[in-house]
Scaffold this active site. Sequence first.
Site, mmCIF file in Angstrom:
data_model
loop_
_atom_site.group_PDB
_atom_site.id
_atom_site.type_symbol
_atom_site.label_atom_id
_atom_site.label_comp_id
_atom_site.label_asym_id
_atom_site.label_seq_id
_atom_site.Cartn_x
_atom_site.Cartn_y
_atom_site.Cartn_z
ATOM 1 N N ARG A 8 1.403 -5.162 -5.464
ATOM 2 C CA ARG A 8 1.636 -6.420 -4.759
ATOM 3 C C ARG A 8 1.927 -7.481 -5.818
ATOM 4 O O ARG A 8 1.224 -7.567 -6.818
ATOM 5 C CB ARG A 8 0.422 -6.791 -3.903
ATOM 6 C CG ARG A 8 0.236 -5.837 -2.728
ATOM 7 C CD ARG A 8 -0.997 -6.180 -1.893
ATOM 8 N NE ARG A 8 -1.037 -5.390 -0.667
ATOM 9 C CZ ARG A 8 -1.567 -4.183 -0.559
ATOM 10 N NH1 ARG A 8 -2.111 -3.616 -1.620
ATOM 11 N NH2 ARG A 8 -1.559 -3.538 0.585
ATOM 12 N N THR A 12 3.901 2.494 5.899
ATOM 13 C CA THR A 12 2.522 2.035 6.057
ATOM 14 C C THR A 12 1.761 3.013 6.933
ATOM 15 O O THR A 12 2.272 3.451 7.970
ATOM 16 C CB THR A 12 2.459 0.628 6.679
ATOM 17 O OG1 THR A 12 1.110 0.340 7.061
ATOM 18 C CG2 THR A 12 3.347 0.486 7.896
ATOM 19 N N ASP A 72 1.651 -0.465 12.220
ATOM 20 C CA ASP A 72 1.457 -1.781 12.839
ATOM 21 C C ASP A 72 2.726 -2.620 12.861
ATOM 22 O O ASP A 72 2.666 -3.842 13.016
ATOM 23 C CB ASP A 72 0.352 -2.544 12.096
ATOM 24 C CG ASP A 72 0.671 -2.742 10.620
ATOM 25 O OD1 ASP A 72 1.601 -2.089 10.104
ATOM 26 O OD2 ASP A 72 -0.020 -3.548 9.970
ATOM 27 N N ASP A 111 -0.715 2.329 8.714
ATOM 28 C CA ASP A 111 -1.340 1.635 9.847
ATOM 29 C C ASP A 111 -0.521 1.660 11.135
ATOM 30 O O ASP A 111 -1.037 1.347 12.199
ATOM 31 C CB ASP A 111 -1.633 0.180 9.483
ATOM 32 C CG ASP A 111 -2.754 0.044 8.473
ATOM 33 O OD1 ASP A 111 -3.586 0.966 8.392
ATOM 34 O OD2 ASP A 111 -2.790 -0.962 7.749
ATOM 35 N N ARG A 117 -7.187 -2.311 8.857
ATOM 36 C CA ARG A 117 -7.758 -3.664 8.763
ATOM 37 C C ARG A 117 -7.299 -4.551 9.913
ATOM 38 O O ARG A 117 -8.069 -5.321 10.470
ATOM 39 C CB ARG A 117 -7.375 -4.297 7.420
ATOM 40 C CG ARG A 117 -8.065 -5.640 7.154
ATOM 41 C CD ARG A 117 -7.693 -6.189 5.788
ATOM 42 N NE ARG A 117 -6.279 -6.471 5.685
ATOM 43 C CZ ARG A 117 -5.456 -5.933 4.783
ATOM 44 N NH1 ARG A 117 -5.923 -5.066 3.916
ATOM 45 N NH2 ARG A 117 -4.178 -6.242 4.742
ATOM 46 N N ASP A 126 4.866 -5.180 6.316
ATOM 47 C CA ASP A 126 5.394 -6.487 6.716
ATOM 48 C C ASP A 126 5.414 -7.493 5.569
ATOM 49 O O ASP A 126 6.320 -8.322 5.487
ATOM 50 C CB ASP A 126 4.634 -7.046 7.928
ATOM 51 C CG ASP A 126 3.140 -7.176 7.695
ATOM 52 O OD1 ASP A 126 2.664 -6.762 6.620
ATOM 53 O OD2 ASP A 126 2.455 -7.698 8.583
ATOM 54 N N GLY A 181 0.822 -1.210 0.000
ATOM 55 C CA GLY A 181 0.000 0.000 0.000
ATOM 56 C C GLY A 181 0.852 1.254 0.000
ATOM 57 O O GLY A 181 1.906 1.295 0.638
#
Length: 327
Positions: free
Chosen positions: A76, A130, A134, A132, A176, A107, A15
């Site tokens: 991707r 990212t 995360d 996120d 997500r 990741d 992303g």
Amino acid sequence: MAKKVTKIGVLTSGGDSPGMNAAIRAVVRTGNYYGLEVFGIMRGYSGIIDNDIVPMHSRSVANIIQRGGTILKTARCKEFFTPEGRLKAYNNLKKLGIDGLVIIGGDGSFRGADIFSREFDIPCIGLPGTIDKDIAGTDFTIGFDTAVNTAVEAIDKIRDTADAHDRLFIIEVMGRDAGYIALHSGIATGAEHILIPERKTDIEELVASLQEKERRKKLVNMVVVAEGDEFGGANEVAKVVKERLPTTDTRVCILGHIQRGGSPTCLDRLIASRMGYAAVESLLEGRHNVMVGILNNRMHYTLLERAVKSKQKISEEWIKIVKILAS
């Protein structure tokens, strides 16, 4: 002794996130400063397999630090996760003499880099790109601050119309598998409830709380939901709320991909620049197969293998803060 790196490739994978261009710029200019040849790889790992690789110089990255997205594009690539795909990628890198890679992504991108490096002895450095936030091993990820500020700006505007009409708004933000955008934007905008994937959603508690606020004539309520909330996101939460509170004027707003775009904030530009610089320094110093992060304002290096296995965890203190401030 680590072999000397002379030619490096840089790619963005997975992303997109605001600040990726700042990281690319830092890698190219730091590499050029040290006399390295730098190549830009288009569309992530797909670009290595398709040999879509271009030389980059200082002027190649002029006037991009303020731009969102990524000038190298991103994708991707399922083929890269096959032995045949990785062999093809290696052969293409070998033809150009590229002996080091900087991977800007999340990741999944790091997992591919770790496998590839072990198979073909190509040193790889990961930069956490990212929205996120995360990934363990860093206080910041490239793009998170911009995404949160975008969400905060949107939620502030939604609160204005909620106040004008005495409405309940259930707002879905990205995340997500991680609730950091929901958590930070929810606290910053005074949301009454924040639902995140890391915590089980007690829908009965949510309904009871909204009923209690209704009795207190608190008619403006904001519920921020991460898209990966185990209950199913904003639409599913709203469905239950509308059934249980039929007199409440309830609206859903899904912020979606606006959180990925836009000019990166100062913080994202700074950390992307620091990380890009540190990635090249790491390759030159023989520090390979690590993710470059920032912990307590200092550069921190985490093995790629460990970075893909660990997740940034939300502390109980954050959950307590949400509960107290929303009361």
